[in-house]
Scaffold this motif. Structure first.
Motif, short mmCIF file in Angstrom:
data_model
loop_
_atom_site.label_atom_id
_atom_site.label_comp_id
_atom_site.label_asym_id
_atom_site.label_seq_id
_atom_site.Cartn_x
_atom_site.Cartn_y
_atom_site.Cartn_z
N GLU A 1 19.40 -13.44 34.50
CA GLU A 1 19.18 -12.10 33.92
C GLU A 1 18.32 -11.24 34.84
OE1 GLU A 1 17.30 -12.03 30.11
OE2 GLU A 1 18.79 -13.39 29.25
N VAL A 2 17.47 -11.89 35.61
CA VAL A 2 16.47 -11.18 36.41
C VAL A 2 16.90 -11.07 37.87
CG1 VAL A 2 14.06 -11.28 37.20
CG2 VAL A 2 14.63 -11.94 34.85
N PHE A 3 17.52 -12.13 38.39
CA PHE A 3 17.95 -12.15 39.79
C PHE A 3 19.47 -12.12 39.85
CE2 PHE A 3 13.88 -14.39 39.59
CZ PHE A 3 13.17 -13.86 40.66
N ASP A 4 20.02 -11.07 40.45
CA ASP A 4 21.46 -10.98 40.63
C ASP A 4 21.74 -11.38 42.09
OD1 ASP A 4 24.10 -10.45 40.11
OD2 ASP A 4 23.92 -8.36 40.76
N VAL A 5 22.52 -12.44 42.29
CA VAL A 5 22.63 -13.00 43.65
C VAL A 5 24.03 -12.86 44.23
CG1 VAL A 5 20.83 -14.67 43.08
CG2 VAL A 5 23.22 -15.38 42.94
N SER A 6 24.08 -12.73 45.57
CA SER A 6 25.39 -12.67 46.23
C SER A 6 25.77 -14.02 46.82
CB SER A 6 25.39 -11.61 47.34
OG SER A 6 24.56 -12.02 48.41
N TYR A 7 24.84 -15.00 46.81
CA TYR A 7 25.19 -16.30 47.39
C TYR A 7 26.06 -17.11 46.44
CZ TYR A 7 21.06 -18.15 44.80
OH TYR A 7 20.14 -18.48 43.84
N SER A 8 26.75 -18.09 47.02
CA SER A 8 27.60 -18.96 46.20
C SER A 8 27.43 -20.39 46.70
CB SER A 8 29.05 -18.53 46.33
OG SER A 8 29.41 -18.53 47.69
N ALA B 1 26.87 -23.95 50.62
CA ALA B 1 26.41 -22.64 50.16
C ALA B 1 26.68 -21.60 51.23
CB ALA B 1 24.91 -22.69 49.87
N HIS B 2 26.88 -20.36 50.77
CA HIS B 2 27.03 -19.22 51.68
C HIS B 2 26.22 -18.07 51.10
CE1 HIS B 2 28.69 -15.94 54.01
NE2 HIS B 2 29.21 -16.84 54.83
N PRO B 3 25.47 -17.35 51.97
CA PRO B 3 24.61 -16.28 51.43
C PRO B 3 25.37 -15.05 50.94
CG PRO B 3 24.43 -16.39 53.84
CD PRO B 3 25.29 -17.55 53.42
N GLY B 4 26.67 -14.96 51.23
CA GLY B 4 27.42 -13.74 50.86
C GLY B 4 27.19 -12.66 51.90
N ASP B 5 27.89 -11.54 51.73
CA ASP B 5 27.83 -10.50 52.75
C ASP B 5 27.24 -9.19 52.26
OD1 ASP B 5 28.61 -11.64 55.27
OD2 ASP B 5 30.47 -12.16 54.23
N ALA B 6 26.48 -9.26 51.16
CA ALA B 6 25.76 -8.06 50.71
C ALA B 6 24.67 -7.74 51.73
CB ALA B 6 25.15 -8.31 49.34
N PRO B 7 24.35 -6.47 51.92
CA PRO B 7 23.29 -6.12 52.87
C PRO B 7 21.93 -6.72 52.48
CG PRO B 7 24.47 -4.16 52.12
CD PRO B 7 24.93 -5.30 51.26
N GLY B 8 21.13 -7.07 53.48
CA GLY B 8 19.81 -7.66 53.20
C GLY B 8 19.94 -9.12 52.86
N ILE B 9 19.04 -9.61 51.97
CA ILE B 9 19.14 -11.03 51.58
C ILE B 9 20.19 -11.23 50.48
CG2 ILE B 9 16.81 -11.67 52.32
CD1 ILE B 9 16.01 -11.65 49.31
N GLY B 10 20.61 -10.13 49.85
CA GLY B 10 21.69 -10.24 48.86
C GLY B 10 21.21 -10.64 47.48
N VAL B 11 19.99 -10.27 47.14
CA VAL B 11 19.48 -10.55 45.78
C VAL B 11 18.83 -9.29 45.24
CG1 VAL B 11 17.86 -11.94 44.40
CG2 VAL B 11 19.03 -12.98 46.34
N THR B 12 19.19 -8.90 44.03
CA THR B 12 18.49 -7.77 43.40
C THR B 12 17.66 -8.29 42.23
OG1 THR B 12 20.44 -7.29 42.08
CG2 THR B 12 20.15 -5.99 44.08
N PHE B 13 16.55 -7.61 42.02
CA PHE B 13 15.57 -8.03 41.02
C PHE B 13 15.51 -6.97 39.93
CE2 PHE B 13 11.12 -8.24 39.52
CZ PHE B 13 11.05 -9.57 39.16
N ASP B 14 15.70 -7.38 38.67
CA ASP B 14 15.72 -6.44 37.55
C ASP B 14 14.35 -6.47 36.87
OD1 ASP B 14 16.02 -5.24 35.07
OD2 ASP B 14 18.10 -5.89 34.85
#
Ligand code: KDG
Ligand code: MG
Length: 403
Positions: A350-357, A363-376
Motif C-alpha cells: 500500500e505504501v511502496f509501489d515497485v517496478s521490480y519483479s 529479480a529484475h529492477p524494471g525500467d522505471a526511471p530512478g530506483i523504480g519505487v514510489t512512496f505514498d
C-alpha cells in the motif's frame, strides 16, 4: 537541480520502515531507505537534526560530493546510524539522477551485466518435516537458491524461524527485547542433521545456504564448515562475530565450505582484510546499511579484485526502496554472486509501489526511471510506527551470547 526539502517518514506497514524523501526545484522527488531494525529512531534523529538541514539548497546532482561532505565532513565517521543515514541520502540522490535522466539507475551504473539477478529465499520450520515442506514450496515457486533454518530441539525459540506463514523474525515484545536461550552444542549437532536431511530429501539441484547469525567461536565455526563439506553449501553465513576480521583466518584454515559475512558492516574498512586476504567468498554488505549505492559499489569493486562476490543482505527489514536499489547495483557489477530476497509483509504494497519483479528465482529492477519505487505518504500515515526489538540471546546459564 537544487534540493528544496528533505524529510523523514516513519511508518509500519507490516513492519517498521524509515524513508527519506528529497524534493527538488525541478519537481522531482527521490527516496531512500533509512531503516535500522530495532534502532529506527536513532537514524530518524540523525537525519532530522543533522543531515536534512544541510541538504536544503544543495545541488542534488553532486552525489559524490554530498557523500564525502556527510562522511568526511562530520568528523565522526562510520557506524550503523551514520552510514544508514548517508545511505538514504545517497540512494535518494541516485533516484533523482535516474529520474532526471529518464533512466533506471542500473543504466547509469554501466547497464545490465546480466539478464536478471539470482535471489535466494528463506525456508524454515519448527521441525525437519515442516522445513522440508517449506523448501518444497520454494522450489515449486522456481527459486534456485534456498536458505534453510529450523528450530533447534530443546530450545524454546530459534531466531530465523518465524511462526508458520509469517515473515517477521522479531517477536512483538513491546518496549523490551524478548530474551532467547542458546546452546551451541545442541545447535552444532542439529545443524549438520538439518543440512544433510535437506540434501537427502531434495538432492543437489539447487543452491543451499544457512545463516549462523554470528553465534559460534572461530574454531566451532571451523568444525561446522568441515561437517557441512559433503553437502556442497553455497555458503554458511555469519559463522562468527566479525568485528575481529582475523577470526576468519581460523575458519578458513580448516574448511572449504564457502563463507559469507557482512550484513552488519557499514564501511569498506569493516571488510578490508576479509577481502584482501581472501578470508571470505561472499560479502553481504547492503545498500542501506553500508553507505548507499556509492559506497557499496566501492566495496564490491575492492572485492572483485580479490575474487570475492556480492551477496547483499535483503531481509524484510530493509524496505522495498532498499531492495530496489540493491537490484540496480546487482545488475551492473561484474562480481555479482546472489541477492537475498525475503519479500515484504503486507500491507507494505500500500505504501511502496515497485517496478521490480521476481520470477523463477530471478529479480529484475524494471525500467522505471530512478530506483523504480514510489512512496505514498498518505498510505504511510495509516500505519504508524510500532517499537519492536531484535531478541537478545543468552546461554543456558544466563550469560549474554553473541548474535
Ligand atoms: O535486522 C536483522 C535482520 O535483517 C537479520 O537478522 C536477518 O540475518 C538475517 C538475514 O540474513 O536476513
Ligand atoms: Mg543473516
Amino acid at each position: 537541480m537544487r534540493i528544496t526539502d528533505a524529510r523523514v517518514v516513519v511508518c509500519s506497514p507490516g513492519r517498521n520502515y524509515v524513508t527519506l524523501i528529497i524534493e527538488t526545484d525541478e519537481g522531482l522527488v527521490g527516496i531512500g531507505d533509512a531503516t535500522l531494525n530495532g534502532r529506527e529512531m536513532a537514524v530518524v534523529a540523525y537525519l532530522r537534526e543533522h543531515v536534512c538541514p544541510l541538504l536544503v539548497g544543495r545541488d542534488a546532482r553532486r552525489i559524490e560530493d554530498i557523500w564525502q561532505y556527510l562522511y568526511k565532513g562530520a568528523y565522526w565517521r562510520r557506524g550503523p546510524v551514520t552510514m544508514t543515514a548517508i545511505a538514504a541520502v545517497d540512494v535518494a540522490l541516485w533516484d533523482l539522477k535516474g529520474k532526471a535522466a529518464d533512466m533506471p539507475v542500473y543504466q547509469l551504473l554501466g547497464g545490465a551485466a546480466r539478464d536478471g539477478v539470482m535471489v535466494y529465499t528463506h525456508a524454515s520450520g519448527e521441525d525437519l518435516a515442516a522445513l522440508h515442506r517449506d523448501v518444497q514450496e520454494n522450489l515449486d515457486l522456481g527459486y534456485r537458491a534456498v536458505r534453510v533454518q529450523a528450530s533447534i530441539p530443546g530450545l524454546a525459540s530459534t531466531y530465523g524461524v518465524p511462526s508458520a506463514g509469517d515473515a517477521v523474525y522479531e517477536p512483538a515484545s513491546g518496549n523490551r527485547p524478548q530474551e532467547d536461550r542458546w546452546d551451541t552444542a545442541a545447535y552444532l549437532d542439529f545443524a549438520a542433521e538439518m543440512i544433510s536431511s535437506v540434501r537427502e530429501e531434495f538432492g543437489y539441484g539447487f543452491h543451499l545456504l544457512h545463516d549462523v547469525h554470528h553465534r559460534l567461536s572461530p574454531i566451532e565455526a571451523a568444525h561446522l564448515g568441515k561437517a557441512l563439506e559433503p553437502y556442497r553449501m553455497f555458503w554458511i553465513e555469519d559463522p562468527t562475530p566479525a568485528e575481529d576480521q582475523s577470526a576468519f583466518r581460523t575458519i578458513r584454515q580448516h574448511t572449504t565450505t564457502p563463507l559469507a559475512v557482512g550484513e552488519v558492516f557499514n564501511s569498506i574498512w569493516d571488510c578490508q582484510h576479509l577481502i584482501t586476504e581472501r578470508l571470505i567468498d561472499y560479502i553481504r554488505t547492503s545498500v542501506s546499511h553500508a553507505g548507499g549505492i556509492t559506497h557499496l559499489r566501492r566495496i564490491f569493486a575492492l572485492a572483485d579484485l580479490y575474487g570475492v562476490r556480492s551477496g547483499s543482505h535483503g531481509a524484510g527489514d530493509l524496505s522495498p526502496a532498499s531492495f530496489a536499489a540493491a537490484l540496480h547495483v546487482d545488475m551492473s557489477i561484474p562480481n555479482f554472486g546472489v541477492q537475498e530476497y525475503m519479500g515484504h509483509r503486507s500491507p507494505a504494497e500500500e505504501v511502496f509501489d515497485v517496478s521490480y519483479s521476481v520470477v523463477d528465482g530471478h529479480a529484475h529492477p524494471g525500467d522505471a526511471p530512478g530506483i523504480g519505487v514510489t512512496f505514498d505518504e498518505e498510505a504511510a500515515a495509516r500505519h504508524p510506527y510500532e517499537p519492536r526489538y531484535l531478541p537478545i540471546n543468552r546461554r543456558l546459564d544466563g550469560t549474554v551470547h553473541d548474535w
